[in-house]
Design an enzyme around this catalytic site. Structure first.
Site, PDB file in Angstrom:
ATOM      1  N   HIS A  11       0.952  -1.944   0.077  1.00 53.52           N
ATOM      2  CA  HIS A  11       0.215  -0.137  -0.275  1.00 53.52           C
ATOM      3  C   HIS A  11       0.758   0.884  -0.114  1.00 53.52           C
ATOM      4  O   HIS A  11       1.744   1.663   0.460  1.00 53.52           O
ATOM      5  CB  HIS A  11      -1.114   0.289   1.464  1.00 53.52           C
ATOM      6  CG  HIS A  11      -0.550   0.065   2.367  1.00 53.52           C
ATOM      7  ND1 HIS A  11       0.321   0.865   3.364  1.00 53.52           N
ATOM      8  CD2 HIS A  11       0.413  -1.235   3.331  1.00 53.52           C
ATOM      9  CE1 HIS A  11       1.197   1.276   4.200  1.00 53.52           C
ATOM     10  NE2 HIS A  11       0.471  -0.671   4.646  1.00 53.52           N
ATOM     11  N   ARG A  62      -6.289   0.972   4.369  1.00 57.56           N
ATOM     12  CA  ARG A  62      -4.802   1.249   2.635  1.00 57.56           C
ATOM     13  C   ARG A  62      -4.737   0.735   2.002  1.00 57.56           C
ATOM     14  O   ARG A  62      -4.511   1.589   1.066  1.00 57.56           O
ATOM     15  CB  ARG A  62      -3.628   2.014   4.032  1.00 57.56           C
ATOM     16  CG  ARG A  62      -3.483   1.007   4.325  1.00 57.56           C
ATOM     17  CD  ARG A  62      -1.992   0.924   5.795  1.00 57.56           C
ATOM     18  NE  ARG A  62      -1.954  -0.181   7.179  1.00 57.56           N
ATOM     19  CZ  ARG A  62      -2.166  -0.185   7.564  1.00 57.56           C
ATOM     20  NH1 ARG A  62      -3.588  -0.228   8.627  1.00 57.56           N
ATOM     21  NH2 ARG A  62      -1.132  -1.623   8.231  1.00 57.56           N
ATOM     22  N   GLU A  89      -1.624  -6.477   7.760  1.00 55.92           N
ATOM     23  CA  GLU A  89      -0.599  -6.405   8.302  1.00 55.92           C
ATOM     24  C   GLU A  89       0.017  -7.128   9.685  1.00 55.92           C
ATOM     25  O   GLU A  89      -1.196  -7.785   9.900  1.00 55.92           O
ATOM     26  CB  GLU A  89      -0.338  -5.145   8.481  1.00 55.92           C
ATOM     27  CG  GLU A  89       1.344  -4.474   9.186  1.00 55.92           C
ATOM     28  CD  GLU A  89       2.254  -4.679   8.579  1.00 55.92           C
ATOM     29  OE1 GLU A  89       2.501  -6.198   8.176  1.00 55.92           O
ATOM     30  OE2 GLU A  89       2.654  -3.920   7.540  1.00 55.92           O
ATOM     31  N   HIS A 159       0.091  -5.689   2.703  1.00 56.48           N
ATOM     32  CA  HIS A 159       1.520  -4.621   3.984  1.00 56.48           C
ATOM     33  C   HIS A 159       2.586  -5.495   3.807  1.00 56.48           C
ATOM     34  O   HIS A 159       2.822  -6.432   2.984  1.00 56.48           O
ATOM     35  CB  HIS A 159       0.731  -4.560   5.312  1.00 56.48           C
ATOM     36  CG  HIS A 159      -0.984  -4.405   5.073  1.00 56.48           C
ATOM     37  ND1 HIS A 159      -1.096  -2.948   5.323  1.00 56.48           N
ATOM     38  CD2 HIS A 159      -1.965  -5.378   4.634  1.00 56.48           C
ATOM     39  CE1 HIS A 159      -2.735  -2.905   5.144  1.00 56.48           C
ATOM     40  NE2 HIS A 159      -3.034  -4.547   4.823  1.00 56.48           N
TER      41      HIS A 159
END
Length: 207
Positions: A11, A62, A89, A159
């Protein structure tokens, strides 16, 4: 035979990246720079002539926003997309939301370094990279990889640490070397796989 294409994109910069905060499963938005990086990711892929059949992303905005902005550049905003917590993440537990300098002041430089960069030592209440891999890799094996091997051109926006889990297998990293594998925000990494799921070629689309 269709090409076995897998593209990974971290991202774009988030508001908490900018503020030097541990983010993990918290859900800050992209910064203006992060939005620009997401658009640029799509532009890079468009310049190379890529189109996709399916996309995967995490449950965090995100990554989702990065994916949608990139797909917008490709004219593929309606692409079939799978969102799954497995691609989230790494969970930084009690460190989440803390400034990294403040964390060092509280626990010490050495301890925070161990939590950030060791393979199997988790921060309090959080996940180590080993834990993240244990969560992410089964999803890759059962959901993402079969699509790639079927010839579906596959895009994954996620992520730094969840993508490291995939990269560890793809690039055959050890626990030591995967910790040093850096991933720039918003830069697509292109893998072409052989029929046995090993990597035939890899290209980083950095400027």
């Amino acid at each position: 035979m269709s090409e076995r294409l897998l593209v990974l994109v971290r991202h774009g910069q988030s508001e908490w990246n900018l503020k030097n905060l541990f983010t993990g499963w918290r859900d800050p938005d992209l910064t203006p720079r992060g939005v620009e990086e997401a658009h640029r990711a799509g532009q890079r892929l468009k310049e190379q002539g890529y189109q996709f059949d399916i996309a995967f992303t995490s449950k965090l905005s995100r990554a989702q926003k990065t994916l949608q902005l990139a797909l917008g550049e490709l004219g593929q905003t309606g692409l079939e997309t799978v969102e799954d917590i497995a691609l989230n993440e790494r969970d930084y537990g009690d460190l989440s939301g803390l400034n990294k300098d403040d964390a060092r002041a509280k626990w010490g430089e050495e301890q925070v370094h161990v939590w950030r960069r060791s393979y199997d030592v988790p921060p309090p209440g959080g996940e180590s990279l080993k834990d993240t891999i244990a969560r992410t890799l089964p999803f890759y094996v059962t959901e993402i990889l079969p699509k790639v091997l079927q010839g579906k051109r596959t895009l994954v926006a996620a992520h730094g640490n969840s993508l490291r889990a995939l990269i560890m297998v793809l690039e055959k990293h050890t626990p030591e070397t995967i910790m040093k594998r850096e991933l720039a925000t918003g830069v697509p990494v292109i893998y072409r796989l052989k029929a046995d799921s090993t990597v035939e070629s890899v290209v980083d689309l950095a400027d």
